[in-house]
Design an enzyme around this catalytic site. Structure first.
Site, short mmCIF file in Angstrom:
data_model
loop_
_atom_site.label_atom_id
_atom_site.label_comp_id
_atom_site.label_asym_id
_atom_site.label_seq_id
_atom_site.Cartn_x
_atom_site.Cartn_y
_atom_site.Cartn_z
N GLY A 1 -2.04 -5.72 8.52
CA GLY A 1 -3.23 -5.75 7.67
C GLY A 1 -3.05 -6.68 6.48
O GLY A 1 -3.95 -7.47 6.14
N MET A 2 -1.90 -6.61 5.86
CA MET A 2 -1.65 -7.46 4.70
C MET A 2 -1.49 -8.92 5.12
O MET A 2 -1.92 -9.82 4.41
CB MET A 2 -0.43 -6.97 3.92
CG MET A 2 -0.77 -5.76 3.06
SD MET A 2 0.56 -5.27 1.98
CE MET A 2 -0.34 -4.70 0.53
N ASP B 1 0.88 -1.17 0.00
CA ASP B 1 0.00 0.00 0.00
C ASP B 1 0.91 1.23 0.00
O ASP B 1 2.14 1.11 -0.20
CB ASP B 1 -1.01 -0.04 1.16
CG ASP B 1 -0.35 0.13 2.52
OD1 ASP B 1 0.90 0.19 2.60
OD2 ASP B 1 -1.08 0.20 3.53
N HIS B 2 0.34 2.40 0.27
CA HIS B 2 1.15 3.64 0.26
C HIS B 2 2.27 3.57 1.31
O HIS B 2 3.37 4.06 1.08
CB HIS B 2 0.25 4.85 0.51
CG HIS B 2 -0.60 4.72 1.74
ND1 HIS B 2 -1.70 3.88 1.79
CD2 HIS B 2 -0.50 5.29 2.97
CE1 HIS B 2 -2.24 3.96 3.00
NE2 HIS B 2 -1.53 4.80 3.74
N ARG C 1 9.72 -33.61 9.63
CA ARG C 1 8.78 -33.54 10.76
C ARG C 1 7.80 -32.37 10.62
O ARG C 1 6.73 -32.38 11.23
CB ARG C 1 9.52 -33.45 12.09
CG ARG C 1 10.23 -32.13 12.34
CD ARG C 1 11.03 -32.17 13.64
NE ARG C 1 11.54 -30.86 14.02
CZ ARG C 1 12.61 -30.27 13.48
NH1 ARG C 1 13.28 -30.86 12.50
NH2 ARG C 1 13.02 -29.08 13.92
N HIS C 2 8.16 -31.37 9.81
CA HIS C 2 7.29 -30.20 9.68
C HIS C 2 6.08 -30.49 8.79
O HIS C 2 5.06 -29.82 8.89
CB HIS C 2 8.07 -29.02 9.11
CG HIS C 2 9.25 -28.68 9.96
ND1 HIS C 2 9.12 -28.18 11.24
CD2 HIS C 2 10.58 -28.82 9.74
CE1 HIS C 2 10.32 -28.01 11.77
NE2 HIS C 2 11.21 -28.40 10.88
N GLY D 1 2.22 -0.74 6.27
CA GLY D 1 2.86 0.02 7.34
C GLY D 1 3.39 -0.88 8.45
O GLY D 1 4.58 -0.90 8.75
N THR D 2 2.49 -1.62 9.07
CA THR D 2 2.88 -2.56 10.14
C THR D 2 3.07 -3.97 9.62
O THR D 2 3.61 -4.82 10.33
CB THR D 2 1.79 -2.63 11.22
OG1 THR D 2 0.58 -3.09 10.59
CG2 THR D 2 1.55 -1.28 11.87
N GLY D 3 2.55 -4.24 8.45
CA GLY D 3 2.55 -5.61 7.92
C GLY D 3 1.34 -6.41 8.37
O GLY D 3 1.01 -7.44 7.79
C1 RB5 Z 1 -2.09 2.45 6.46
O1 RB5 Z 1 -2.19 3.65 7.13
C2 RB5 Z 1 -1.85 1.29 7.44
O2 RB5 Z 1 -2.98 1.09 8.20
C3 RB5 Z 1 -1.45 0.05 6.69
O3 RB5 Z 1 -0.30 0.29 5.95
C4 RB5 Z 1 -1.11 -1.14 7.56
O4 RB5 Z 1 -0.17 -0.81 8.53
C5 RB5 Z 1 -2.25 -1.89 8.09
O5 RB5 Z 1 -2.12 -2.90 8.77
#
Ligand code: RB5
Length: 148
Positions: free
Chosen positions: A70-71, A8-9, A132-133, A66-68
């Protein structure tokens, strides 16, 4: 190996750095966007990358928001996608050896470019150990198939 990339951005800048590294290492990739830092929604790019991996067009996917988180949450909704949110090279190695993760998720607002690149390189070069995995991954697949 063919890699599907998405962000994302908030992950755009780190994704650009990952692209430079992939090009240097002559690893084939496609960037599914976002293509700039305008605000956008991470599930859209997660869907593009995960669908392309599941369709067999790419061997693995790399996602950056941003945090990883959400994706990572979104990617793991796709049956057959095993996405790992990684902040260090040890975990990058382990999630390939033990979990056979097929999507790497990075945190663009937390992980610096140098570390992000090192994590991706380690993740790309490490093979699944099997053994084993495998019975553990089989248990994950059973759970996956229960959730209709
Ligand atoms: C975008 O602002 C932020 O929410 C997104 O990049 C991500 O961190 C979501 O989990």
């Amino acid at each position: 190996m063919r890699i599907a990339l998405g962000s994302d951005h908030a992950g755009f800048e780190l994704k650009e750095e990952l692209k430079r590294t992939l090009s240097e290492k002559k690893i084939d990739y496609k960037d599914f966007g976002a293509y700039n830092e305008e605000s956008c929604d991470y599930p859209d790019y997660t869907e593009k990358v995960c669908s392309a991996v599941l369709a067999g067009q790419f061997d693995r996917g790399v996602l950056v928001c941003g945090t990883g988180i959400g994706m990572d949450i979104t990617a793991n909704k796709f049956k057959g996608i095993y996405a790992a949110l990684v902040h260090d090279t040890f975990t990058a190695e382990m999630t390939r050896k033990h979990n056979n993760s097929n999507v790497l998720v990075l945190a663009g607002r937390i992980t610096g470019k140098t570390l992000g690149v090192e994590i991706m390189k380690k993740w790309l070069e490490t093979e699944y150990e099997g053994g084993r995995h495998e019975k553990r991954l089989e248990k994950i697949r059973k759970i996956e198939n229960k959730n209709l």
